[in-house]
Design an enzyme around this catalytic site. Structure first.
Site, PDB file in Angstrom:
ATOM      1  CG  ASN A  95      -0.470  -0.271   2.512  1.00 48.13           C
ATOM      2  OD1 ASN A  95       0.550  -0.914   2.668  1.00 48.13           O
ATOM      3  ND2 ASN A  95      -1.170   0.213   3.533  1.00 48.13           N
ATOM      4  CB  ILE A  96       1.582   3.656  -2.331  1.00 51.09           C
ATOM      5  CG1 ILE A  96       2.408   2.435  -2.753  1.00 51.09           C
ATOM      6  CG2 ILE A  96       2.395   4.943  -2.503  1.00 51.09           C
ATOM      7  CD1 ILE A  96       2.673   2.341  -4.258  1.00 51.09           C
ATOM      8  CD  GLU A  97      -1.336   4.801   4.673  1.00 46.22           C
ATOM      9  OE1 GLU A  97      -0.809   5.622   5.444  1.00 46.22           O
ATOM     10  OE2 GLU A  97      -2.092   3.880   5.053  1.00 46.22           O
ATOM     11  CB  CYS A 104      -5.317  -1.348  -1.781  1.00 46.09           C
ATOM     12  SG  CYS A 104      -6.640  -0.617  -0.824  1.00 46.09           S
ATOM     13  CD  GLU A 159      -5.385  -5.898  -1.237  1.00 48.94           C
ATOM     14  OE1 GLU A 159      -4.846  -4.771  -1.178  1.00 48.94           O
ATOM     15  OE2 GLU A 159      -6.187  -6.309  -0.391  1.00 48.94           O
ATOM     16  CB  CYS A 219     -10.769  -2.836   0.596  1.00 45.59           C
ATOM     17  SG  CYS A 219     -10.229  -2.151  -0.987  1.00 45.59           S
ATOM     18  CB  CYS A 277      -8.623  -4.738  -3.634  1.00 49.64           C
ATOM     19  SG  CYS A 277      -7.530  -3.329  -3.332  1.00 49.64           S
TER      20      CYS A 277
END
Ligand code: THU
Length: 140
Positions: free
Chosen positions: A42-44, A53, A55, A93, A96
């Site tokens: 994940n890359i915020e 996310c 995935e 989620c 995804c």
């Protein structure tokens, strides 16, 4: 590649998670039909909603390299400070799951939700997204 090996790949992917806001680190390992593995984390983002996310990172890496056939994805997620025995099964989620629906046969594609490298569950996409809407629904 065994399911256990794919879970181990997801654990490696999780190490790359960029999570300065939630501290919740997720890793994914996507297996193609010809045996290649694409990792994702994940890359915020400071603006929050651009967050990607793990995935979807894995899927978009693979799709952008020309891959179109997928067998399985292993996913693992927990807070950065979680100890190994505090990991629960991590489930993708809804967004995804919908991306998986775009590229995978829900009757066949396997989603491996892991707690540890030796403790994981294997389900079909159709079990996680029953009656999902996909590309074939647009056929007239
Ligand atoms: N996250 C994922 O990477 N995959 C999911 O399926 C659910 C949530 C990430 C997004 C965000 O960086 C963090 O987990 C907390 O929501």
């Amino acid at each position: 590649m065994t399911d256990r090996e794919l879970v181990a790949e997801a654990f490696e992917a999780r190490k790359m998670a960029y999570t300065p806001y939630s501290g919740y680190m997720v890793g994914a390992a996507l297996l193609t039909s010809d045996g290649k593995v694409y990792r994702g984390c994940n890359i915020e983002n400071a603006a929050y909603s651009p967050t990607n996310c793990a995935e979807r990172t894995a899927f978009f890496k693979a799709i952008s390299e020309g891959e179109r056939k997928f067998e399985a994805i292993a996913v693992i997620g927990a807070h950065k400070d979680a100890k190994p025995d505090e990991f629960g099964y991590f489930y993708p989620c809804g967004v995804c799951r919908q991306v998986m629906m775009e590229f995978c046969n829900p009757d066949k594609f396997r989603v491996i939700t892991a707690k540890s490298e030796s403790d994981f569950k294997v389900q079909k996409l159709k079990d996680l997204l029953p009656d999902g809407f996909g590309p074939s629904d647009l056929n007239y």
